[in-house]
Scaffold this motif. Structure first.
Motif, mmCIF file in Angstrom:
data_model
loop_
_atom_site.group_PDB
_atom_site.id
_atom_site.type_symbol
_atom_site.label_atom_id
_atom_site.label_comp_id
_atom_site.label_asym_id
_atom_site.label_seq_id
_atom_site.Cartn_x
_atom_site.Cartn_y
_atom_site.Cartn_z
ATOM 1 N N VAL A 177 0.858 -1.196 0.000
ATOM 2 C CA VAL A 177 0.000 0.000 0.000
ATOM 3 C C VAL A 177 0.890 1.241 0.000
ATOM 4 C CG1 VAL A 177 -1.798 1.266 1.229
ATOM 5 C CG2 VAL A 177 -1.777 -1.252 1.269
ATOM 6 N N PRO A 178 0.799 2.102 -1.020
ATOM 7 C CA PRO A 178 1.669 3.288 -1.089
ATOM 8 C C PRO A 178 1.430 4.248 0.069
ATOM 9 C CG PRO A 178 0.696 2.823 -3.238
ATOM 10 C CD PRO A 178 -0.015 1.945 -2.246
ATOM 11 N N ARG A 179 2.478 4.524 0.820
ATOM 12 C CA ARG A 179 2.414 5.478 1.919
ATOM 13 C C ARG A 179 3.823 5.747 2.402
ATOM 14 N NH1 ARG A 179 2.114 0.476 3.780
ATOM 15 N NH2 ARG A 179 2.581 -0.048 5.960
ATOM 16 N N PHE A 180 3.952 6.797 3.242
ATOM 17 C CA PHE A 180 5.249 7.168 3.797
ATOM 18 C C PHE A 180 5.136 7.307 5.309
ATOM 19 C CE2 PHE A 180 5.345 8.869 -0.563
ATOM 20 C CZ PHE A 180 6.480 8.248 -1.034
ATOM 21 N N GLN A 181 6.285 7.513 5.935
ATOM 22 C CA GLN A 181 6.324 7.697 7.378
ATOM 23 C C GLN A 181 7.376 8.770 7.689
ATOM 24 O OE1 GLN A 181 6.471 4.039 9.768
ATOM 25 N NE2 GLN A 181 7.869 5.088 11.190
ATOM 26 N N GLY A 182 6.998 10.010 7.442
ATOM 27 C CA GLY A 182 7.916 11.102 7.693
ATOM 28 C C GLY A 182 8.787 11.431 6.502
ATOM 29 N N ALA A 183 9.498 12.579 6.603
ATOM 30 C CA ALA A 183 10.297 13.083 5.487
ATOM 31 C C ALA A 183 11.440 12.149 5.111
ATOM 32 C CB ALA A 183 10.836 14.468 5.835
ATOM 33 N N ASP A 184 12.048 11.495 6.105
ATOM 34 C CA ASP A 184 13.187 10.626 5.804
ATOM 35 C C ASP A 184 12.779 9.430 4.951
ATOM 36 O OD1 ASP A 184 16.061 9.918 6.308
ATOM 37 O OD2 ASP A 184 15.124 8.143 7.174
ATOM 38 N N SER A 185 11.582 8.907 5.188
ATOM 39 C CA SER A 185 11.112 7.780 4.369
ATOM 40 C C SER A 185 10.877 8.223 2.927
ATOM 41 C CB SER A 185 9.841 7.171 4.963
ATOM 42 O OG SER A 185 8.748 8.042 4.841
ATOM 43 N N VAL A 186 10.465 9.490 2.743
ATOM 44 C CA VAL A 186 10.299 10.021 1.387
ATOM 45 C C VAL A 186 11.653 10.093 0.693
ATOM 46 C CG1 VAL A 186 9.550 11.997 0.019
ATOM 47 C CG2 VAL A 186 8.251 11.328 2.043
ATOM 48 N N LEU A 187 12.669 10.524 1.438
ATOM 49 C CA LEU A 187 14.016 10.613 0.873
ATOM 50 C C LEU A 187 14.537 9.239 0.462
ATOM 51 C CD1 LEU A 187 16.627 12.117 0.240
ATOM 52 C CD2 LEU A 187 17.265 11.865 2.640
ATOM 53 N N ILE A 188 14.339 8.253 1.342
ATOM 54 C CA ILE A 188 14.809 6.907 1.012
ATOM 55 C C ILE A 188 14.057 6.354 -0.201
ATOM 56 C CG2 ILE A 188 14.908 4.518 1.825
ATOM 57 C CD1 ILE A 188 15.505 5.577 4.593
ATOM 58 N N ALA A 189 12.746 6.592 -0.256
ATOM 59 C CA ALA A 189 11.962 6.142 -1.403
ATOM 60 C C ALA A 189 12.445 6.810 -2.683
ATOM 61 C CB ALA A 189 10.485 6.438 -1.178
ATOM 62 N N ALA A 190 12.752 8.108 -2.590
ATOM 63 C CA ALA A 190 13.268 8.817 -3.759
ATOM 64 C C ALA A 190 14.604 8.236 -4.197
ATOM 65 C CB ALA A 190 13.416 10.302 -3.438
ATOM 66 N N VAL A 250 12.195 14.087 -12.093
ATOM 67 C CA VAL A 250 11.823 14.849 -10.900
ATOM 68 C C VAL A 250 12.487 14.272 -9.654
ATOM 69 C CG1 VAL A 250 9.907 15.436 -9.356
ATOM 70 C CG2 VAL A 250 9.651 15.725 -11.828
ATOM 71 N N LEU A 251 12.457 12.949 -9.529
ATOM 72 C CA LEU A 251 13.042 12.308 -8.353
ATOM 73 C C LEU A 251 14.553 12.500 -8.284
ATOM 74 C CD1 LEU A 251 10.909 9.066 -8.286
ATOM 75 C CD2 LEU A 251 11.015 10.778 -6.473
ATOM 76 N N ASN A 252 15.206 12.445 -9.417
ATOM 77 C CA ASN A 252 16.645 12.634 -9.406
ATOM 78 C C ASN A 252 17.033 14.081 -9.151
ATOM 79 O OD1 ASN A 252 18.368 10.104 -10.134
ATOM 80 N ND2 ASN A 252 16.480 9.893 -11.271
#
Length: 418
Positions: free
Chosen positions: A183-196, A404-406
């Motif tokens: 299920v697509p979701r995140f857990q805080g800004a750091d998880s967004v960074l790792i996903a990116a 965009v991600l890069n």
């Protein structure tokens, strides 16, 4: 009346497979190992969906590259070389060379680390050994034995798979949590960074350039006549075989990457130091025993050997396509090894060197993806095999997302947030 089809080729799909397995090595290189273990150790099963999405994107991009090569009979670098002015060709080659050097840096360092973990070999000498063995692999290909080279890379891919997934036997994942991780979701800004980081490093520029060349190098050894190469029936069979090749090869790469995340989530979650390859190995050996740690290091060694061989091969094809200069693969391997050995000899921290190499790769990705999507949707280039509206839209969406991600990764790294 049409000539009867040679029965030897009617259902001969298996001999046409192989190029995608060579390209797939780019998706299980040492950089990916560290990223996926970090994701699992920090966030458990949260980011499983990122790997699934990125693997689907990789299948689309690698198919576009292979299709471009099969339909036109040329590689992506050679098509660009024929369309760019002289100054443009040189500039494009220069950025591609930087990308190739960055790729080689990460892979040589990863292989050297594996030898250090297994046998205590100093990093510089480990880099020399990795370079020498990869050169031997390239000499197989350079001797016109494309199938032998592919088989060697596939054998290493098997070792990588077993080495990286063996830990799951000792520490099986929680399959209910795995399903929830879809299920697509995140857990805080750091998880967004790792996903990116995971998504942004999915498409390796050298794999995109190389696949369009690999399919023709491979196909040339399996088809007896030039007429059959240009027949529509044979081309359709090649495209179908390519899709199967990509499904299997990128499927294996996806399983390996997901397995690394699941291993970290089940056995390493919450442990410190797992954001480096050495730290991940130490954590695995501590949590699951020295045998599993050794098997993991063997997988890492195979990853470094296979990926650095493929990277040098890609660099040679890029130079030939853009500058029309054919350099022997062994010479190319020797020259590209120098920067990696120099960095190791200077005592640079391996993880820092890997981070720098990934940033350089991020700069190069748009230069590979955007022309690929543009060329494969152009009927003047592809004829009736130009991308369908759905495939064209998927390619454009993937290209936009990766760019965009890069850019995000480069920004975060430059501002000290990465």
């Amino acid at each position: 009346m049409a000539a009867p089809q040679d029965p030897r080729h009617k259902h001969a799909i298996i001999p046409l497979l192989g190029p995608a397995f060579v390209a797939a090595v780019a998706y299980v290189d040492p950089g990916n190992v560290a990223a996926n273990i970090t994701a699992g150790a920090r966030y458990g099963y949260l980011l499983v969906w990122v790997l699934v999405a990125s693997n689907l994107a990789a299948m689309v991009v690698q198919y576009l590259s292979a299709k471009l090569g099969l339909v036109t009979g040329e590689s992506l670098p050679s098509l660009l070389g024929g369309r760019l002015p002289t100054a443009g060709r040189i500039a494009f080659w220069a950025q591609a060379e930087i990308v190739a050097a960055a790729t080689d840096l990460a892979e040589v360092i990863g292989g050297a680390l594996a030898l250090h973990l297994l046998f205590g070999v100093p990093l510089v000498w480990g880099g020399v050994i990795i370079g020498a063995v990869s050169m031997a692999l390239l000499l197989i290909q350079g001797g016109g034995r494309q199938r032998s080279f592919e088989n060697a890379i596939i054998a290493l891919l098997v070792v990588i798979t077993l080495g990286f997934l063996a830990g799951l036997v000792a520490s099986p994942p929680d399959w209910g949590s795995v399903a929830w991780g879809m299920v697509p979701r995140f857990q805080g800004a750091d998880s967004v960074l790792i996903a990116a980081s995971m998504l942004g490093a999915t498409i390796m520029p050298h794999a995109v350039y190389l696949h369009s060349s690999l399919v023709n190098d491979h196909e040339g050894g399996t088809i007896p006549t030039a007429d059959e190469h240009h027949s529509e029936g044979h081309l359709k069979r090649l495209l179908r075989a390519t899709r199967i090749d990509i499904y299997w090869a990128l499927g294996v790469a996806g399983v390996v990457n997901t397995g690394l995340l699941l291993l970290a989530a089940s056995a390493l979650q919450g442990q410190q130091g797992t954001d480096t390859i050495e730290g991940a190995h130490a954590a695995i050996a501590s949590a699951l025993g020295p045998t599993v740690g050794t098997v993991f290091a063997v997988g890492l060694l195979a990853s470094g050997l296979a990926s650095t061989s493929v990277g040098a091969y890609a660099g040679s094809e890029i130079m030939n396509g853009l500058l029309h200069i054919r350099v022997p693969l062994w010479a190319r391997r020797l020259v590209s090894l120098v920067p990696a050995l120099a960095i190791l000899a200077a005592g640079a921290e391996p993880t820092w060197a890997l981070v720098v190499s990934q940033v350089a790769l991020s700069f190069g990705i748009p230069f590979a993806i955007i022309p690929l999507v543009s060329l494969t949707r152009d009927r003047r280039v592809m004829g009736e095999h130009a991308n369908s509206p759905v495939l064209a839209a998927a390619g454009a969406l993937i290209a936009a997302a990766i760019v965009v991600l890069n850019l995000l990764l480069i920004y975060l790294t430059a501002t000290g947030q990465g």
